[in-house]
Design an enzyme around this catalytic site. Structure first.
Site, PDB file in Angstrom:
ATOM      1  N   ASP A 412      49.591 -23.337  30.020  1.00  0.00           N
ATOM      2  CA  ASP A 412      48.733 -24.258  29.277  1.00  0.00           C
ATOM      3  C   ASP A 412      48.701 -25.582  30.036  1.00  0.00           C
ATOM      4  O   ASP A 412      49.721 -26.265  30.164  1.00  0.00           O
ATOM      5  CB  ASP A 412      49.297 -24.444  27.860  1.00  0.00           C
ATOM      6  CG  ASP A 412      48.370 -25.235  26.944  1.00  0.00           C
ATOM      7  OD1 ASP A 412      47.597 -26.061  27.457  1.00  0.00           O
ATOM      8  OD2 ASP A 412      48.439 -25.037  25.717  1.00  0.00           O
ATOM      9  N   HIS A 413      47.518 -25.940  30.550  1.00  0.00           N
ATOM     10  CA  HIS A 413      47.412 -27.137  31.390  1.00  0.00           C
ATOM     11  C   HIS A 413      47.654 -28.420  30.608  1.00  0.00           C
ATOM     12  O   HIS A 413      47.820 -29.497  31.203  1.00  0.00           O
ATOM     13  CB  HIS A 413      46.028 -27.191  32.036  1.00  0.00           C
ATOM     14  CG  HIS A 413      46.043 -27.753  33.430  1.00  0.00           C
ATOM     15  ND1 HIS A 413      46.960 -28.675  33.862  1.00  0.00           N
ATOM     16  CD2 HIS A 413      45.236 -27.521  34.507  1.00  0.00           C
ATOM     17  CE1 HIS A 413      46.736 -28.999  35.118  1.00  0.00           C
ATOM     18  NE2 HIS A 413      45.691 -28.292  35.543  1.00  0.00           N
ATOM     19  N   ARG A 414      47.679 -28.349  29.285  1.00  0.00           N
ATOM     20  CA  ARG A 414      47.940 -29.551  28.488  1.00  0.00           C
ATOM     21  C   ARG A 414      49.389 -30.000  28.586  1.00  0.00           C
ATOM     22  O   ARG A 414      49.687 -31.174  28.339  1.00  0.00           O
ATOM     23  CB  ARG A 414      47.584 -29.288  27.023  1.00  0.00           C
ATOM     24  CG  ARG A 414      46.110 -29.042  26.771  1.00  0.00           C
ATOM     25  CD  ARG A 414      45.836 -28.651  25.327  1.00  0.00           C
ATOM     26  NE  ARG A 414      46.470 -27.379  24.970  1.00  0.00           N
ATOM     27  CZ  ARG A 414      46.327 -26.782  23.791  1.00  0.00           C
ATOM     28  NH1 ARG A 414      45.591 -27.352  22.845  1.00  0.00           N
ATOM     29  NH2 ARG A 414      46.926 -25.630  23.547  1.00  0.00           N
ATOM     30  N   CYS A 416      51.556 -29.597  31.323  1.00  0.00           N
ATOM     31  CA  CYS A 416      52.058 -29.994  32.634  1.00  0.00           C
ATOM     32  C   CYS A 416      50.945 -29.840  33.669  1.00  0.00           C
ATOM     33  O   CYS A 416      49.872 -29.301  33.383  1.00  0.00           O
ATOM     34  CB  CYS A 416      53.268 -29.154  33.043  1.00  0.00           C
ATOM     35  SG  CYS A 416      52.846 -27.447  33.430  1.00  0.00           S
TER      36      CYS A 416
END
Length: 442
Positions: A412-414, A416
């Site tokens: 999940d790019h949110r 890291c």
């Protein structure tokens, strides 16, 4: 002689429907109290349903493969004996008991609730909430029950999930006419009555820009196949994941020859997947941001103090993700024993998904090299391992044939950036390429 019809009981945990997988009796059969008469598949598992009546089966009301809602008739029995069941299904039972039953302490008086008995709060063996096949928590009755406002006014709400939805949307269930069997109030009834439903409108410009979607005409020879309850639950999770999570997938090819040789040197020792699990746990210790869940409402990453390692397994009833609880406290041998136990249980249809904090997916079992997997909210990471095959590889400046696998990591790019994810993946990859050194450090 009297005819008795028993209905699909409240199976608890917010489950409102089930598909008949297999009938265990046929018309004309004699049945006894609490005898299993059908196997039904819910969004969580396949369970046997016992009859509260003794007598002769006169009718089966649901075909195999068809779905019934809580309260729908399942079976009719002609009987001359009073019912007396000591069964264990939530919200399902008879007036007298022929065997021992659990005694519960009386509870304090409370406001009247919906007519059907509330489901018991579900919990996993490690104190985590029970989840759907793809890892989502299933609300229990204790957190979802809502009370009716006046005594004697008892709307037909069986599902704790429906009660919770009504409470969250400010809908008074007493004002709803249920569309389910016998007036049972279903989720769609609450959604249709929700004030929010009438307020959601697309901006005019956006609406004008969207092309009209023509209905697909029926074609000769087409057949329609309804998703099973497990399939419906999975589809809902996949849709939610694609809507909410900005996921990214990265890959790394890894020389697994040293690990394969280590495993071959101890044929009675742990399997390859146990080593991979151990290396994954070690990487999660170094990068705890991936052993976590994302709280979208508060915009926070919530780290777990321990690793409950989910294992994606293609079981008898479809894909399930049982978890090894407290995997960070187990040795490689201990992980191997748990993995073998959970895999066997899943393939026999005896294991269900549980609330893992991170998932390890062995794509190699399907003879493929990799995938771009879909995260199961609220988890923020999943590691996939492809098949290990002979490939050309450069060793010491010379071309050689080595055992190579592909690791694919979705995150999940949110929570890291790509650098942190790459560092995590390299910890696992380096351990596979030099397992002796990695094990010495564990």
């Amino acid at each position: 002689m009297s005819a008795q019809t028993f209905v699909l009981p409240d199976l608890g945990e917010g489950l409102t429907e089930a598909a008949v997988v297999r009938w265990l009796v046929t018309e004309g059969d004699a049945v006894t109290i609490d005898q299993p008469v059908a196997e039904v598949e819910t969004a969580k598992a396949v369970v046997e349903v016992p009859t509260p009546f003794a007598g002769t089966v006169t009718a089966r009301h649901v075909e195999v493969g068809h779905t019934a809602t809580v309260g729908d008739p399942l079976l009719s029995v002609t009987t001359d004996e009073p019912a007396g069941s000591g069964n264990v299904l939530v919200g399902y039972g008879t007036t007298t008991s022929t065997g021992p039953r659990r005694h519960r302490r009386p509870r304090a008086a409370a406001a009247p609730v919906a007519a059907a008995p509330p489901a018991a709060t579900a919990a996993s063996p490690v104190g985590l909430p029970v989840t759907s096949p793809v890892g989502l928590p299933v609300p229990g009755a204790a957190e979802t029950a809502s009370s009716a406002a006046a005594a004697g006014d008892r709307p037909r709400v069986v599902s704790p999930l429906v009660r919770r939805l009504a409470q969250e949307r400010g809908v008074d269930v007493r004002t709803i006419r249920g569309s389910g069997h016998g007036g049972l109030i279903l989720r769609r009834d609450v959604e249709a009555a929700s004030p929010a439903a009438s307020r959601v409108e697309a901006p005019a410009a956006a609406a004008e820009a969207l092309p009209a979607v023509a209905p697909v005409p029926a074609r000769s020879g087409e057949t329609r196949v309804e998703l099973s309850p497990l399939g419906k639950a999975a589809a809902g999770v996949f849709e939610r994941s694609r809507r909410e999570i900005p996921d990214v997938t990265i890959w790394a090819d890894v020389d697994a020859t040293p690990l394969v040789e280590l495993r071959a040197g101890a044929p009675d020792g742990p399997g390859l997947l146990a080593y991979l699990a151990r290396f994954t746990v070690a990487a999660l210790r170094e990068h705890p941001v991936f052993n976590a869940r994302f709280d979208a409402e508060r915009r926070e990453t919530v780290h777990s103090p321990t690793v409950h390692l989910g294992l994606a397994v293609q079981g008898a009833n479809g894909l399930v993700v049982p978890a090894v609880p407290h995997a960070d406290t187990l040795t490689t041998t201990g992980l191997d024993a748990e993995i073998r136990r959970l895999t066997a249980a899943a393939r026999n249809g005896e294991a269900t998904s549980s609330a893992g904090t991170f998932t390890l997916n062995n794509y190699g079992a399907f003879r493929v090299d990799g995938s771009t997997p879909i995260l199961t909210p609220p988890n923020v990471g999943m590691l996939g391992v492809g098949r290990i095959i002979d490939r050309p590889w450069v060793v010491g400046g010379e071309l050689a044939v080595r055992k190579v696998t592909t690791l694919s990591f979705v995150f999940d790019h949110r929570v890291c950036d790509g650098r942190t994810a790459a560092d995590f993946l390299r910890v696992v990859a380096d351990a596979i390429e030099n397992p002796a050194a990695a094990i010495a450090r564990l």
